[in-house]
Design an enzyme around this catalytic site. Structure first.
Site, PDB file in Angstrom:
ATOM      1  CB  THR A 144      18.712 -44.391 -33.909  1.00 44.29           C
ATOM      2  OG1 THR A 144      18.555 -45.775 -34.159  1.00 44.29           O
ATOM      3  CG2 THR A 144      17.440 -43.700 -34.407  1.00 44.29           C
ATOM      4  CG  ASP A 145      21.133 -48.645 -36.470  1.00 43.85           C
ATOM      5  OD1 ASP A 145      20.222 -48.451 -35.635  1.00 43.85           O
ATOM      6  OD2 ASP A 145      21.793 -49.711 -36.511  1.00 43.85           O
ATOM      7  CD  GLU A 146      15.940 -48.731 -33.604  1.00 46.68           C
ATOM      8  OE1 GLU A 146      14.706 -48.751 -33.679  1.00 46.68           O
ATOM      9  OE2 GLU A 146      16.579 -49.053 -32.592  1.00 46.68           O
ATOM     10  CE1 TYR A 164      14.183 -43.525 -30.656  1.00 49.71           C
ATOM     11  CE2 TYR A 164      14.777 -45.525 -31.847  1.00 49.71           C
ATOM     12  CZ  TYR A 164      15.149 -44.392 -31.144  1.00 49.71           C
ATOM     13  OH  TYR A 164      16.488 -44.116 -30.941  1.00 49.71           O
ATOM     14  CE  LYS A 188      16.920 -39.981 -32.410  1.00 43.46           C
ATOM     15  NZ  LYS A 188      17.422 -39.035 -31.369  1.00 43.46           N
TER      16      LYS A 188
HETATM   17  P1  NAD Z   1      17.443 -42.838 -22.704  1.00 48.41           P
HETATM   18  O1  NAD Z   1      15.981 -43.085 -22.888  1.00 48.41           O
HETATM   19  O2  NAD Z   1      18.230 -43.717 -21.786  1.00 48.41           O
HETATM   20  O3  NAD Z   1      17.661 -41.327 -22.196  1.00 48.41           O
HETATM   21  C1  NAD Z   1      16.964 -40.249 -22.717  1.00 48.41           C
HETATM   22  C2  NAD Z   1      17.175 -39.061 -21.808  1.00 48.41           C
HETATM   23  O4  NAD Z   1      16.470 -37.943 -22.368  1.00 48.41           O
HETATM   24  C3  NAD Z   1      16.634 -39.261 -20.387  1.00 48.41           C
HETATM   25  O5  NAD Z   1      17.563 -38.790 -19.445  1.00 48.41           O
HETATM   26  C4  NAD Z   1      15.356 -38.444 -20.375  1.00 48.41           C
HETATM   27  O6  NAD Z   1      15.038 -37.945 -19.084  1.00 48.41           O
HETATM   28  C5  NAD Z   1      15.703 -37.332 -21.345  1.00 48.41           C
HETATM   29  N1  NAD Z   1      14.503 -36.738 -21.956  1.00 48.41           N
HETATM   30  C6  NAD Z   1      13.470 -37.408 -22.544  1.00 48.41           C
HETATM   31  N2  NAD Z   1      12.531 -36.551 -22.931  1.00 48.41           N
HETATM   32  C7  NAD Z   1      12.977 -35.303 -22.603  1.00 48.41           C
HETATM   33  C8  NAD Z   1      12.445 -34.000 -22.745  1.00 48.41           C
HETATM   34  N3  NAD Z   1      11.241 -33.802 -23.307  1.00 48.41           N
HETATM   35  N4  NAD Z   1      13.162 -32.945 -22.302  1.00 48.41           N
HETATM   36  C9  NAD Z   1      14.371 -33.149 -21.707  1.00 48.41           C
HETATM   37  N5  NAD Z   1      14.916 -34.357 -21.524  1.00 48.41           N
HETATM   38  C10 NAD Z   1      14.230 -35.426 -21.962  1.00 48.41           C
HETATM   39  O7  NAD Z   1      18.039 -42.830 -24.171  1.00 48.41           O
HETATM   40  P2  NAD Z   1      19.465 -43.313 -24.703  1.00 48.41           P
HETATM   41  O8  NAD Z   1      19.390 -44.751 -25.012  1.00 48.41           O
HETATM   42  O9  NAD Z   1      20.513 -42.807 -23.810  1.00 48.41           O
HETATM   43  O10 NAD Z   1      19.519 -42.534 -26.092  1.00 48.41           O
HETATM   44  C11 NAD Z   1      20.040 -41.223 -26.177  1.00 48.41           C
HETATM   45  C12 NAD Z   1      19.993 -40.750 -27.613  1.00 48.41           C
HETATM   46  O11 NAD Z   1      20.746 -41.625 -28.437  1.00 48.41           O
HETATM   47  C13 NAD Z   1      18.583 -40.730 -28.192  1.00 48.41           C
HETATM   48  O12 NAD Z   1      18.471 -39.593 -29.002  1.00 48.41           O
HETATM   49  C14 NAD Z   1      18.514 -42.004 -29.027  1.00 48.41           C
HETATM   50  O13 NAD Z   1      17.619 -41.840 -30.107  1.00 48.41           O
HETATM   51  C15 NAD Z   1      19.944 -42.114 -29.495  1.00 48.41           C
HETATM   52  N6  NAD Z   1      20.398 -43.488 -29.779  1.00 48.41           N
HETATM   53  C16 NAD Z   1      20.219 -44.483 -28.858  1.00 48.41           C
HETATM   54  C17 NAD Z   1      20.692 -45.765 -29.125  1.00 48.41           C
HETATM   55  C18 NAD Z   1      20.549 -46.886 -28.124  1.00 48.41           C
HETATM   56  O14 NAD Z   1      20.873 -48.027 -28.434  1.00 48.41           O
HETATM   57  N7  NAD Z   1      20.101 -46.631 -26.903  1.00 48.41           N
HETATM   58  C19 NAD Z   1      21.325 -46.037 -30.347  1.00 48.41           C
HETATM   59  C20 NAD Z   1      21.485 -44.984 -31.263  1.00 48.41           C
HETATM   60  C21 NAD Z   1      21.027 -43.714 -30.965  1.00 48.41           C
HETATM   61  P1  TYD Z   2      15.657 -53.178 -28.052  1.00 50.87           P
HETATM   62  O1  TYD Z   2      16.676 -53.307 -26.974  1.00 50.87           O
HETATM   63  O2  TYD Z   2      14.281 -52.740 -27.686  1.00 50.87           O
HETATM   64  O3  TYD Z   2      16.292 -52.260 -29.187  1.00 50.87           O
HETATM   65  P2  TYD Z   2      15.738 -51.906 -30.672  1.00 50.87           P
HETATM   66  O4  TYD Z   2      14.363 -52.425 -30.831  1.00 50.87           O
HETATM   67  O5  TYD Z   2      15.770 -50.416 -30.672  1.00 50.87           O
HETATM   68  O6  TYD Z   2      16.704 -52.542 -31.611  1.00 50.87           O
HETATM   69  O7  TYD Z   2      15.506 -54.599 -28.760  1.00 50.87           O
HETATM   70  C1  TYD Z   2      16.630 -55.248 -29.360  1.00 50.87           C
HETATM   71  C2  TYD Z   2      16.106 -56.500 -30.038  1.00 50.87           C
HETATM   72  O8  TYD Z   2      15.606 -57.399 -29.043  1.00 50.87           O
HETATM   73  C3  TYD Z   2      14.948 -56.236 -30.968  1.00 50.87           C
HETATM   74  O9  TYD Z   2      15.026 -57.116 -32.091  1.00 50.87           O
HETATM   75  C4  TYD Z   2      13.717 -56.587 -30.145  1.00 50.87           C
HETATM   76  C5  TYD Z   2      14.225 -57.718 -29.251  1.00 50.87           C
HETATM   77  N1  TYD Z   2      13.571 -57.808 -27.919  1.00 50.87           N
HETATM   78  C6  TYD Z   2      13.072 -59.034 -27.483  1.00 50.87           C
HETATM   79  O10 TYD Z   2      13.142 -60.069 -28.186  1.00 50.87           O
HETATM   80  N2  TYD Z   2      12.490 -59.084 -26.247  1.00 50.87           N
HETATM   81  C7  TYD Z   2      12.382 -57.997 -25.437  1.00 50.87           C
HETATM   82  O11 TYD Z   2      11.809 -58.104 -24.310  1.00 50.87           O
HETATM   83  C8  TYD Z   2      12.921 -56.745 -25.895  1.00 50.87           C
HETATM   84  C9  TYD Z   2      12.840 -55.509 -25.049  1.00 50.87           C
HETATM   85  C10 TYD Z   2      13.522 -56.703 -27.145  1.00 50.87           C
END
Ligand code: NAD
Ligand code: TYD
Length: 349
Positions: A131-133, A156, A160
């Site tokens: 992630t970019d975070e 988080y 990561k």
């Molecule tokens: P998500 O929470 O929707 O899915 C995570 C998946 O991992 C789930 O299916 C869960 O069951 C599985 N999982 C969790 N713990 C596990 C374990 N101990 N063993 C096996 N499986 C396990 O997450 P997402 O949003 O799809 O993100 C996927 C990846 O992409 C993550 O690594 C996240 O850091 C990265 N990412 C997410 C975003 C975003 O905006 N969602 C952006 C950039 C990077």
């Molecule tokens: P989120 O979807 O949790 O992603 P991330 O924190 O990983 O960027 O949140 C996106 C943005 O929205 C973040 O600035 C937090 C804000 N947010 C709210 O204002 N209210 C909410 O209920 C949630 C879940 C997020």
């Protein structure tokens, strides 16, 4: 014929990646490893789970012995690692789960791969999806690039960042063929309604308040999930071993601006009087350590690998809203049971 092991394939992004790889590589075997936490849902894959080149293994990446057994069983050529605890608010409540899955789980996977690939790393790849975070927060200007120093602020992003460092260290120390990508905020079908966009859609559908953290002037760079899946497939095919790629949508929006747009679109879709959903907006207590702004410079992806996002926010958000309206049963299944406990504890004040 290759075997590609994808972790976290039942989650939001993972399910789109699994679907894309199954379609794009019908002669390869795709093994999806997921332990099905609250965020993992096999319904996300119900349209493709009978394809002959698809295998699902319910396995926890915290369990090193089971991972070793799986590597022995399938001898994967590639690992694409997405499994993680992914929600910042949950990491604030329960950081240790993030250390266990995101850090220990990643090192377990690296160890299993290293052990299984001990004779040769030739034609092998460990692709870590991040992630970019990990870069922390930007001020009003500037963009994250592959050179930005790590400065994670939430449990988080710290977990990561630690996992990214381990992946890099296995490359430097053992010569493990790795690649890492750091992506901005994703949105689209199948996202669990704890994240901003599906939470707001779900709450509008249920006439519930729309909780905006702080002043709402936090900025994120939004990327449609299928564009992220295409980016991952591009890095898998063309990325250079040992390198990092920043993936983003060139699409910065302040939370409050995004929520206002979403409200208008929902009013239109639900045939409500314009302004109805906006009345649900409620400013709530801010998230501790809330990162002000994220934005990605995705020029390396475009220049070196020829990838750029296909969807604009306008087209992507419409597709997203349509998907949630067409899949209310999916949303209902997910928001019953444990979700209610999470919701009341997270939004109690
Ligand atoms: P998500 O929470 O929707 O899915 C995570 C998946 O991992 C789930 O299916 C869960 O069951 C599985 N999982 C969790 N713990 C596990 C374990 N101990 N063993 C096996 N499986 C396990 O997450 P997402 O949003 O799809 O993100 C996927 C990846 O992409 C993550 O690594 C996240 O850091 C990265 N990412 C997410 C975003 C975003 O905006 N969602 C952006 C950039 C990077
Ligand atoms: P989120 O979807 O949790 O992603 P991330 O924190 O990983 O960027 O949140 C996106 C943005 O929205 C973040 O600035 C937090 C804000 N947010 C709210 O204002 N209210 C909410 O209920 C949630 C879940 C997020």
């Amino acid at each position: 014929m290759k075997t590609i092991l994808i972790t976290g394939g039942a989650g939001f992004i993972g399910s789109h990646v699994v679907r894309l790889f199954l379609k794009k590589y019908p002669n390869n075997t795709i093994v999806n490893i997921d332990c099905l936490t609250y965020a993992g849902n096999l319904e996300n894959l119900s349209d493709i789970d009978d394809l002959p080149n698809y295998i699902f293994e319910k396995t926890d990446i915290r369990d090193a012995i089971s991972l070793d057994e799986l590597f022995e069983k399938y001898n994967p050529d590639t690992v694409i690692h997405l499994a993680a605890e992914s929600h910042v608010d949950r990491s604030i409540t329960n950081p240790m789960e993030f250390v266990e899955t995101n850090v220990v789980g990643t090192v377990n996977l690296l160890n299993s791969a290293r052990n299984n690939w001990r004779e040769s790393f030739e034609d092998k790849l460990f692709y870590h999806v991040s992630t970019d975070e990990v870069f922390g927060a930007l001020g009003q200007t500037g963009l994250f690039t592959e050179e930005t120093p790590y400065s994670p602020n939430s449990p988080y992003s710290a977990s990561k960042a630690a996992s990214d460092h381990f992946v890099r260290a296995y490359h430097e120390t053992y010569g493990m063929p790795i690649v890492i990508s750091n992506c901005s905020n994703n949105y689209g079908p199948n996202q669990f309604p704890e994240k901003l966009i599906p939470l707001m859609i779900s709450n509008i559908l249920n006439g519930k308040k729309l909780p905006v953290y702080g002043d709402g002037k936090y900025t994120r760079d939004w990327l449609y999930v299928e564009d992220h899946a295409l980016a991952i497939e591009t890095v898998y095919r063309k990325g250079t071993i040992g390198e990092t790629y920043c993936i983003g949508g060139w699409n910065e929006l302040q939370n409050i601006v995004l929520i206002n747009q979403l409200c208008d679109l929902m009013d239109n879709k639900l045939k409500l009087e314009l302004g109805t959903s906006k009345k649900l907006i409620t400013f709530v207590k801010d998230r501790p350590g809330h990162d002000k702004r994220y934005a990605i410079d995705a020029r390396k992806m475009e220049k070196e690998l020829g990838w750029k996002p296909k969807e604009s926010f306008k087209s992507g958000i419409k597709k997203t809203i349509d998907w949630y309206l067409d899949n209310e049963a999916w949303l209902k299944n997910i928001t019953s049971g444990a979700y209610q406990d999470y919701y009341s504890s997270q939004y109690k004040k």
